[in-house]
Design a protein around this motif. Structure first.
Motif, PDB file in Angstrom:
ATOM      1  N   TYR A   1      29.970   8.278 -17.844  1.00 32.65           N
ATOM      2  CA  TYR A   1      30.049   7.753 -18.265  1.00 32.65           C
ATOM      3  C   TYR A   1      30.754   8.911 -19.440  1.00 32.65           C
ATOM      4  O   TYR A   1      30.285   9.395 -19.912  1.00 32.65           O
ATOM      5  CB  TYR A   1      28.724   7.321 -19.013  1.00 32.65           C
ATOM      6  CG  TYR A   1      28.007   6.258 -18.473  1.00 32.65           C
ATOM      7  CD1 TYR A   1      28.778   4.884 -18.466  1.00 32.65           C
ATOM      8  CD2 TYR A   1      27.984   6.196 -17.371  1.00 32.65           C
ATOM      9  CE1 TYR A   1      28.814   3.765 -17.608  1.00 32.65           C
ATOM     10  CE2 TYR A   1      27.702   5.598 -16.671  1.00 32.65           C
ATOM     11  CZ  TYR A   1      28.179   4.227 -16.559  1.00 32.65           C
ATOM     12  OH  TYR A   1      27.906   2.990 -15.686  1.00 32.65           O
TER      13      TYR A   1
ATOM     14  N   GLN B   1      32.773   9.415 -23.530  1.00 34.45           N
ATOM     15  CA  GLN B   1      33.190   8.787 -25.208  1.00 34.45           C
ATOM     16  C   GLN B   1      34.625   9.027 -25.261  1.00 34.45           C
ATOM     17  O   GLN B   1      34.877  10.617 -25.457  1.00 34.45           O
ATOM     18  CB  GLN B   1      32.053   9.362 -25.523  1.00 34.45           C
ATOM     19  CG  GLN B   1      30.535   8.867 -25.641  1.00 34.45           C
ATOM     20  CD  GLN B   1      29.944   8.741 -26.577  1.00 34.45           C
ATOM     21  OE1 GLN B   1      29.640   9.651 -27.431  1.00 34.45           O
ATOM     22  NE2 GLN B   1      28.624   7.923 -26.041  1.00 34.45           N
TER      23      GLN B   1
ATOM     24  N   GLU C   1      30.665   4.761 -25.713  1.00 32.34           N
ATOM     25  CA  GLU C   1      31.454   4.939 -23.735  1.00 32.34           C
ATOM     26  C   GLU C   1      31.574   4.768 -23.066  1.00 32.34           C
ATOM     27  O   GLU C   1      31.695   3.148 -22.634  1.00 32.34           O
ATOM     28  CB  GLU C   1      29.574   5.099 -23.457  1.00 32.34           C
ATOM     29  CG  GLU C   1      28.991   5.776 -21.819  1.00 32.34           C
ATOM     30  CD  GLU C   1      27.384   5.954 -22.383  1.00 32.34           C
ATOM     31  OE1 GLU C   1      27.195   6.869 -22.433  1.00 32.34           O
ATOM     32  OE2 GLU C   1      27.228   4.908 -21.757  1.00 32.34           O
TER      33      GLU C   1
END
Length: 194
Positions: free
Chosen positions: A170, A172, A183
């Motif tokens: 994940y 960002q 995210e």
């Protein structure tokens, strides 16, 4: 067009060109990236700091119009290494493929296949690595900014011999038109070397 390879510290010579190209290409769907050159130069320092990292670039005169990178996974950022470490995979035997970016006018000329071939050849050259991995962002099919003519790259990746790895990171970043970073789910693909 001219092709140029840069390794490790040499990549610092073209950080501005590479950063600007990343910002331009990743602004489009599915990444929708609202980038800054300062952030890019900081991020790309990971590749500059890795002696085995490679940038394969495509130039049209003085302009970088395409680029692809690769790096030993052990030299990548923590957020990239994390799913591999959690899965207990041997980090030192994996080469990670970063971006493959190409301005629209230069697509459809076989350069995507060339990008994979160049990175795979570099990853295999030392004889120490067993697998290559890369990741791509996952967006919902009903995303409001998805173009009507958008086609995911999955069939192309499969045609190059890659398959889903079942690993997820994940990351960002700031999407265009948004006020704060959010995210994003990144799915990994892999292929054996040799």
């Amino acid at each position: 067009m001219e092709f140029k390879r840069y390794f490790g510290q040499q990549i610092s010579e073209v950080l501005t060109s590479l950063g600007e190209l990343r910002i331009t290409v990743f602004r489009a769907y599915p990444y929708l990236y609202e980038g800054s050159l300062d952030y890019e130069k900081n991020y790309l320092q990971t590749y500059v700091n890795s002696p085995e990292a490679m940038l394969f670039s495509v130039w049209d005169g003085p302009q970088m119009v395409g680029a692809t990178t690769c790096i030993p996974l052990r030299d990548e950022t923590e957020e990239v290494r994390e799913p591999f470490e959690q899965a207990g995979l041997p980090i030192d035997s994996i080469f990670y493929f970063g971006e493959s970016i190409l301005l629209p006018a230069y697509r459809g000329k076989g350069l995507g296949k060339r990008f994979f071939a160049e990175r795979e050849q570099h990853a295999a050259s030392s004889g120490r690595y067993q697998r290559t991995y890369f990741c791509g962002v996952e967006r919902p099919d009903d995303h409001p900014l998805r173009p009507a003519n958008y086609h995911p790259l999955d069939p192309f990746w499969k045609a190059q011999g890659y398959q889903p790895a079942g690993l997820v990171s994940y990351f960002q970043w700031l999407d265009i038109g948004e006020a704060a970073e959010t995210e994003k789910k990144m799915n990994y693909w892999w292929k054996g070397i040799g």
